[in-house]
Scaffold this motif. Structure first.
Motif, mmCIF file in Angstrom:
data_model
loop_
_atom_site.group_PDB
_atom_site.id
_atom_site.type_symbol
_atom_site.label_atom_id
_atom_site.label_comp_id
_atom_site.label_asym_id
_atom_site.label_seq_id
_atom_site.Cartn_x
_atom_site.Cartn_y
_atom_site.Cartn_z
ATOM 1 N N ILE A 6 0.826 -0.988 0.068
ATOM 2 C CA ILE A 6 0.085 -0.163 0.184
ATOM 3 C C ILE A 6 0.871 1.242 0.130
ATOM 4 O O ILE A 6 0.642 2.106 -0.657
ATOM 5 N N GLU A 7 1.872 1.283 0.961
ATOM 6 C CA GLU A 7 2.789 2.204 0.759
ATOM 7 C C GLU A 7 3.467 2.521 -0.503
ATOM 8 O O GLU A 7 3.635 3.586 -0.919
ATOM 9 N N GLU A 8 3.839 1.546 -1.209
ATOM 10 C CA GLU A 8 4.288 1.867 -2.445
ATOM 11 C C GLU A 8 3.645 2.406 -3.467
ATOM 12 O O GLU A 8 3.774 3.056 -4.218
ATOM 13 N N LEU A 9 2.269 1.871 -3.389
ATOM 14 C CA LEU A 9 1.237 2.423 -4.483
ATOM 15 C C LEU A 9 0.876 3.870 -4.240
ATOM 16 O O LEU A 9 0.569 4.646 -5.165
ATOM 17 N N ASN A 10 0.889 4.265 -2.917
ATOM 18 C CA ASN A 10 0.683 5.492 -2.739
ATOM 19 C C ASN A 10 1.780 6.530 -3.234
ATOM 20 O O ASN A 10 1.471 7.562 -3.422
ATOM 21 N N LYS A 11 2.979 5.774 -3.496
ATOM 22 C CA LYS A 11 3.893 6.712 -3.958
ATOM 23 C C LYS A 11 3.751 7.008 -5.384
ATOM 24 O O LYS A 11 4.715 8.055 -6.104
ATOM 25 N N ALA A 12 2.780 6.118 -6.235
ATOM 26 C CA ALA A 12 2.603 6.506 -7.448
ATOM 27 C C ALA A 12 1.035 7.195 -7.522
ATOM 28 O O ALA A 12 0.672 7.394 -8.919
ATOM 29 N N ALA A 13 0.416 7.204 -6.559
ATOM 30 C CA ALA A 13 -1.194 7.474 -6.582
ATOM 31 C C ALA A 13 -1.199 9.147 -7.322
ATOM 32 O O ALA A 13 -0.388 9.962 -6.804
ATOM 33 N N ASN A 14 -2.156 9.125 -8.256
ATOM 34 C CA ASN A 14 -2.319 10.526 -8.754
ATOM 35 C C ASN A 14 -3.504 11.249 -8.151
ATOM 36 O O ASN A 14 -3.621 12.369 -8.023
ATOM 37 N N ARG A 15 -4.516 10.400 -7.405
ATOM 38 C CA ARG A 15 -5.791 11.071 -6.868
ATOM 39 C C ARG A 15 -6.131 10.102 -5.746
ATOM 40 O O ARG A 15 -5.579 8.821 -5.516
#
Length: 443
Positions: free
Chosen positions: A324-333
């Protein structure tokens, strides 16, 4: 395919076949990154008949190169030809599809029956997958397309998990579904705001994403009028057109208010991998042909790890916080689960200025590693300098943080910063790295 069961999906496993992870690729470089970071297949756009006219898109030569690269890693290339054609678009479809078939791509994604029929007739070995643009939501519609000879249907984003379960119970066909990325505020892309506002046809590849614009409201019939001079003094933003000469209408929103937008939050189903697999979805699709290399690599890598972890031991699968932490590093919204569990409401839309969640920039690409000296050759992709904290991550498990020390150019000249695009930089790294590992920095 395993025998079907009753469509309750919760606790009922249709099968435990490993789903395909399908990644976006806006250009050849993104295709290579998507494959390296774990995609089983990539979908791309050609120069015609797609819905992302502003993407780099692929020439036929680039398609051939992409197909050859993907084949080396056991991956497939699928081409989006998903626009709705007008009469003037019909001429040239046959020639385009023949040329496309010669590149060796595995399949096309199509919505218009004209493209579907022509492809089936002139390139019978080329699979045709039904595009999400057809807004297919029920098993009878899926059955119709199977009888038309299509092996796969990309469901509309409005389909729930329970509806997918019922579809899989009635029809033996491959189902592809979006599991991550941007959502459309309209019904599966059937929007014409762009057409009216900018004369760019949404369903012929020209969407201007007007749902993401900032809007104001003006009350019809309101008599609060002020002179243009007073409006300027009060910093009142005038209406697009005034009904009285020399005066301006007072908007409902004032300069200090947040602007209104119709944009929806992004889809993220990382936290629900077991449900997606157990309901029988054959292909997990990530949206984002216009997104950055950093976005594609990060998102694909996270979903790859989650899928593999579940398939290795379904009974003991655990969602890892670091994913989840990794994904948030690329989340646009901000993220949500779309229509999978319920119908999105006002809380699933963005009415205020978007918080750009992605806090990291792609800073460099590892080209080589010298194990004797512990140095890496890095291709600069964004400005970085000594003293900055950076992260390395890669498709084979590389992950560590460090502070940038001394950096030099290829000739060994010390630099105060890596400021030139694609410049090759040498620097000490705290741990071994590999080609195609990425370096990122906090914004």
């Amino acid at each position: 395919m395993a025998a079907m069961v009753q469509p309750t999906y919760k606790g009922k496993r249709y099968r435990l076949d490993k789903p395909e992870l399908l990644a976006p690729a806006g250009n050849l470089e993104k295709l290579k990154f998507a494959v390296h970071y774990g995609a089983d297949a990539v979908y791309i756009g050609g120069q015609k008949y797609g819905l992302r006219s502003n993407a780099d898109n692929f020439s036929f030569e680039e398609m051939k190169e992409g197909v050859e690269f993907a084949k080396k890693y056991g991956a497939k290339v699928i081409v989006a030809t998903n626009m709705y054609v007008h009469n003037e678009d019909i001429e040239g479809i046959e020639e385009y599809l023949r040329s496309l078939n010669e590149t060796g791509v595995f399949a096309i994604i199509a919505a218009d029956p004209a493209i579907i029929e022509i492809a089936q007739r002139i390139a019978p070995d080329l699979e045709v997958h039904l595009s999400t643009q057809q807004s297919t939501l029920n098993w009878q519609a899926v059955k119709f397309w199977k009888e038309e000879g299509l092996p796969r249907v990309v469901l509309g984003r409005e389909t729930s998990l329970e509806e997918i379960a019922e579809i899989k119970n009635h029809v033996d066909i491959e189902i592809e579904a979006f599991v991550h990325g941007a959502m459309c505020s309209s019904f599966s892309g059937r929007c014409v705001l762009s057409n009216h506002f900018t004369d760019r046809d949404s369903n012929r590849g020209g969407c201007c994403q007007s749902c993401r614009w900032k809007y104001d409201l003006f009350e019809d019939g309101r008599e609060d009028w002020v002179s243009e001079e007073q409006a300027a003094l009060d910093q009142i933003v005038p209406a697009p057109s005034s009904f009285k000469p020399g005066v301006t209408q007072i908007p409902l929103f004032q300069p200090e208010d947040n602007a209104f937008t119709m944009g929806s939050k992004d889809l993220c189903m990382l936290g629900h991998i077991p449900d997606l697999i157990e309901v029988g979805i054959d292909s997990f699709k990530i949206e984002g042909r216009m997104k950055s290399i950093h976005y594609v690599a990060t998102v694909v890598n996270v979903y790859r790890q989650a899928i593999d972890s579940y398939m290795a031991d379904p009974e003991n699968y655990v969602l890892k916080p670091e994913w989840i932490e990794e994904l948030n590093k690329a989340a646009n919204r901000p993220l949500n689960t779309g229509f999978f569990y319920d119908t999105p409401d006002h809380e699933d839309h963005i009415y205020e200025p978007e918080e750009k969640a992605a806090p990291y920039d792609f800073a460099g690409l590892v080209m080589d590693y010298d194990s004797v000296n512990g140095t890496a050759l890095i291709q600069q992709r964004n400005h970085f300098k000594p003293g900055q904290e950076i992260e390395f991550f890669g498709p084979e498990g590389t992950f560590f943080k460090q502070v940038v020390g001394t950096i030099t150019d290829e000739e060994g000249n010390e630099l105060d910063a890596a400021r030139h695009p694609l410049q090759l930089i040498r620097m000490k790294v705290d741990h071994p790295v590999k080609s195609f590992d990425m370096m990122r920095k906090r914004k």
